[in-house]
Motif scaffolding. Structure first.
Motif, PDB file in Angstrom:
ATOM      1  N   ASN A 384      -4.902  -0.673   0.231  1.00  0.00           N
ATOM      2  CA  ASN A 384      -5.110  -2.115   0.309  1.00  0.00           C
ATOM      3  C   ASN A 384      -4.610  -2.631   1.651  1.00  0.00           C
ATOM      4  O   ASN A 384      -3.412  -2.595   1.937  1.00  0.00           O
ATOM      5  CB  ASN A 384      -4.365  -2.819  -0.827  1.00  0.00           C
ATOM      6  N   GLY A 385      -5.519  -3.105   2.498  1.00  0.00           N
ATOM      7  CA  GLY A 385      -5.144  -3.665   3.777  1.00  0.00           C
ATOM      8  C   GLY A 385      -4.834  -2.650   4.855  1.00  0.00           C
ATOM      9  O   GLY A 385      -4.398  -3.009   5.942  1.00  0.00           O
ATOM     10  N   THR A 386      -5.037  -1.374   4.600  1.00  0.00           N
ATOM     11  CA  THR A 386      -4.798  -0.316   5.571  1.00  0.00           C
ATOM     12  C   THR A 386      -5.698   0.864   5.215  1.00  0.00           C
ATOM     13  O   THR A 386      -6.084   1.025   4.052  1.00  0.00           O
ATOM     14  CB  THR A 386      -3.328   0.132   5.573  1.00  0.00           C
ATOM     15  N   PRO A 387      -6.070   1.687   6.205  1.00  0.00           N
ATOM     16  CA  PRO A 387      -6.934   2.830   5.882  1.00  0.00           C
ATOM     17  C   PRO A 387      -6.212   3.983   5.201  1.00  0.00           C
ATOM     18  O   PRO A 387      -6.862   4.952   4.800  1.00  0.00           O
ATOM     19  CB  PRO A 387      -7.445   3.273   7.270  1.00  0.00           C
ATOM     20  N   HIS A 388      -4.887   3.912   5.066  1.00  0.00           N
ATOM     21  CA  HIS A 388      -4.130   5.087   4.659  1.00  0.00           C
ATOM     22  C   HIS A 388      -3.156   4.779   3.526  1.00  0.00           C
ATOM     23  O   HIS A 388      -2.715   3.657   3.371  1.00  0.00           O
ATOM     24  CB  HIS A 388      -3.333   5.636   5.854  1.00  0.00           C
ATOM     25  N   GLY A 389      -2.808   5.821   2.801  1.00  0.00           N
ATOM     26  CA  GLY A 389      -1.792   5.704   1.756  1.00  0.00           C
ATOM     27  C   GLY A 389      -2.216   6.353   0.468  1.00  0.00           C
ATOM     28  O   GLY A 389      -1.461   7.102  -0.154  1.00  0.00           O
ATOM     29  N   TYR A 390      -3.449   6.051   0.012  1.00  0.00           N
ATOM     30  CA  TYR A 390      -4.019   6.639  -1.189  1.00  0.00           C
ATOM     31  C   TYR A 390      -5.056   7.688  -0.784  1.00  0.00           C
ATOM     32  O   TYR A 390      -5.687   7.582   0.268  1.00  0.00           O
ATOM     33  CB  TYR A 390      -4.714   5.584  -2.040  1.00  0.00           C
ATOM     34  N   VAL A 391      -5.268   8.665  -1.643  1.00  0.00           N
ATOM     35  CA  VAL A 391      -6.330   9.650  -1.442  1.00  0.00           C
ATOM     36  C   VAL A 391      -7.218   9.634  -2.675  1.00  0.00           C
ATOM     37  O   VAL A 391      -6.736   9.872  -3.792  1.00  0.00           O
ATOM     38  CB  VAL A 391      -5.760  11.061  -1.200  1.00  0.00           C
ATOM     39  N   LYS A 392      -8.503   9.316  -2.465  1.00  0.00           N
ATOM     40  CA  LYS A 392      -9.439   9.197  -3.579  1.00  0.00           C
ATOM     41  C   LYS A 392     -10.565  10.218  -3.447  1.00  0.00           C
ATOM     42  O   LYS A 392     -10.821  10.753  -2.366  1.00  0.00           O
ATOM     43  CB  LYS A 392      -9.999   7.773  -3.640  1.00  0.00           C
TER      44      LYS A 392
END
Length: 632
Positions: A384-392
């Motif tokens: 949310n609000g950034t391209p990075h952090g979660y991997v889907k």
């Protein structure tokens, strides 16, 4: 349905390599045809989420890679970062396994990093189809904080891990692989993305395993090198290499795949960012074990809008060559939006202007693999609000890719100068007629904005004189007064109290325009002497003349403020964007109209501004001119 099996349906070479544009004629906010029509539905954005930020003991997951084992198990591998999403710090390599093609995932395993505060990164798995052995090449480095608390990376090296049970368990070799790092290299890494196994050249030998790597020498040369193994991944050697001196486009974070004729196609992120729209670079290698990539080496991939980011390439058996990467043009990391899958029908020399969007929001790195059932699996970064952090994870077949195809060509409006810095159009700003003739760009205050991208030198304003001139027409809305948000009309460079920037905003509290510059030492502002929120056209000029910042409206005497020596140079040191109608974080939008936006590399005289107000042209040191005569 397998890709090769679609040939009987006419969807393989006859259909997939000539994908037709979507009937919608628009890719929505970040691509698009001539107008904002009904959005194409795109591919299914996520089937599952193997790794989620702030879960399972880690704050952030990055650098996803995806591989299908010999027995059909799907492995999702990523960096797991503690405390932050910083590239330097305590980073582990983690894995989840799926036996149902990515719909569900097993428990997380830590392959490398438990009990070690060092940084394990860039995991690159490759499968030996003969033995089933999985090899995981990866990088490792230590790090220390400096006196200011900044993290400083130590020497970087490559290491190996192996699995013989479909990734259920791993044996690791803590010793570095010094033969894979040149003696004069200041940097080495592998991938991101999975490696490949080439088609066997002899029936009694397994196919060669190949992994991509990148490097930077102490003298500033950057480049790519292929690493290969002829014993199923047990030992590795350096192979074909290509580098370029500092300041010349060079490959970084290369992805690779084998073409139908046996050659290796390598498509990489380019080190070139500013002054060019070409942010990807590619080469074809015939022999991975050769000492050098053959001429012409790596060359820019033209007509492929993409920001600086790692992508993935995948040659489908009996089908097209695929590329997954963010498709929004721009030179900044923050331009990683609109992840899409494109196709090539000429071995990567050119890429389709059409493609299938996976996610229209922010998205970063990705990797693709062929699933046991023949569909394509895609693992990618977002948040949310950034391209990075979660991997889907998502998956698609040939029919889904065909149905989701749409035109990804960015819409633009013309820059009339010889520099051709055509602005990228987002949302659906309208060209409306002005009473005195001509057209103006109207913004809805919701999601309409323009961007001047790829950080051209002409727009890198330094410590000399400059001028920004434009016509404006707006009215302060009740919702603007209630929120207190200023409406950004023109915003160059960064955002935040320590970021270099130049901006013009409408203040709903006063009904006046305010201009601000910041050289990284704090803001210096000037407010227009009269209100401009009366829904009438006003000509506005912001300029620096010597050490004075001036803001004038309709030719009246300007409001001025002096600039201290440390407020003079707000030239951006890296990549930048100029926004019109919004600000870099996209949390405020302009509701109104703009016309005849101009940027000059000099201050304007009273006679100059009078000429502009009268509709005359003025080209001396004109850096950009947006007349808003058309959107194309």
């Amino acid at each position: 349905m397998a890709w090769a099996a679609t040939a009987a349906l006419g969807l393989c070479t006859a259909g997939w390599l000539t994908l037709a544009p979507s009937p919608s004629g628009s890719a929505g906010r970040d691509g698009g045809g001539p107008a904002k029509a009904k959005k194409a539905t795109g591919l299914t954005a996520a089937v599952s989420a193997p790794f989620s930020a702030f879960t399972e003991g880690y704050d952030c997951y990055r650098i996803p890679t995806l591989v299908t084992t010999k027995d059909g198990t799907l492995l999702a591998i990523a960096e797991a970062r503690t405390a932050s999403c910083n590239d330097i710090g305590d980073i582990d390599i983690v894995l989840k396994r799926s036996t149902d093609e990515g719909r569900t995932w097993g428990p997380m395993q830590v392959i490398r990093g438990t009990g070690d505060p060092g940084a394990y990164g860039n995991p690159v798995p490759v499968v030996d189809s003969a033995s089933g052995r999985l090899t995981l090449l990866h990088a490792y480095s230590t790090w220390t904080p400096d006196t200011d608390g900044n993290r400083v990376r130590g020497p970087r090296e490559l290491r190996l891990a192996h699995s013989t049970d479909d990734g259920a368990s791993w044996t690791t070799d803590p010793a570095p692989q010094p033969q894979l790092k040149g003696a004069d290299w200041a940097w080495v890494s592998v991938g991101p993305g999975h490696g490949i196994q080439l088609t066997p050249t002899r029936p009694d030998r397994p196919g060669r395993l190949v992994v991509s790597a990148d490097y930077r020498t102490e003298s500033g040369e950057s480049g790519a090198q292929l690493l290969y193994s002829d014993d199923g991944g047990l030992t590795w050697k350096p192979g074909a290499r290509w580098g370029a001196p500092e300041g010349t486009p060079a490959p970084n974070e290369p992805a690779l795949t084998q073409l139908p004729d046996g050659r290796i196609y390598v498509n990489a992120r380019s080190t070139a960012t500013c002054g060019t729209p070409d942010h990807r670079i590619a080469a074809i290698v015939e022999d991975a074990a050769a000492p050098a990539v053959p001429d012409p080496g790596f060359r820019p991939v033209t007509d492929l809008p993409a920001p600086p980011a790692a992508g993935s390439v995948l040659q489908l058996p009996g089908g097209p060559l695929l590329l997954s990467a963010p498709s929004r043009p721009g030179a900044e990391f923050s331009d990683r939006w609109t992840l899409a899958v494109r196709t090539s029908k000429d071995e990567g020399r050119t890429w389709s202007k059409d493609g299938a969007v996976v996610l229209r929001e922010r998205a970063g790195y990705s990797d693709m693999t062929v699933l046991p059932g023949g569909r394509v699996g895609l693992l990618y970064e977002t948040a949310n609000g950034t391209p990075h952090g979660y991997v889907k994870f998502t998956a698609f077949g040939p029919h889904e890719l065909q149905a989701a195809t749409e035109d990804l060509t960015p819409r633009r409006t013309t820059d009339a100068t010889p520099f051709h810095h055509h602005a990228v159009v987002h949302g659906a700003p309208r060209l409306g007629n002005r009473p005195d003739g001509g057209k103006a760009m109207r913004f809805d205050g919701k999601d309409d904005f323009l961007r001047l991208v790829d950080c051209p030198d002409q727009l890198r304003i330094g410590d000399g004189d400059f001028a920004v001139a434009t016509w404006v027409k707006y009215k302060t809305r009740g919702q603007d007064r209630d929120s207190g948000l200023r409406q950004p009309l023109f915003w160059a460079y960064g955002q935040g109290p320590a970021a270099r920037q130049l901006r013009i905003e409408a203040d709903p509290a006063t009904g006046r325009l305010e201009a601000t510059v910041n050289a990284g030492t704090g803001p210096a502002s000037v407010t227009a002497p009269t209100r401009t929120d009366d829904d009438a056209w006003h000509h506005v000029v912001l300029q620096r003349r010597g050490t004075r910042l001036e803001l004038s409206v309709d030719g009246a005497p300007p409001a001025t403020t002096g600039l201290a020596p440390d407020h003079m140079d707000f030239r951006p040191t890296g990549a930048f964007t100029v926004h019109l109608g919004t600000q870099p974080d996209y949390k405020a939008f302009y509701a109104g109209a703009l016309d005849d936006v101009r940027v000059y590399g000099r201050a304007l005289s009273a006679n100059d501004t009078a000429r502009l107000r009268a509709g005359n042209d003025l080209t001396d040191q004109l850096r950009v001119h947006l007349p808003f005569d058309r959107v194309w």
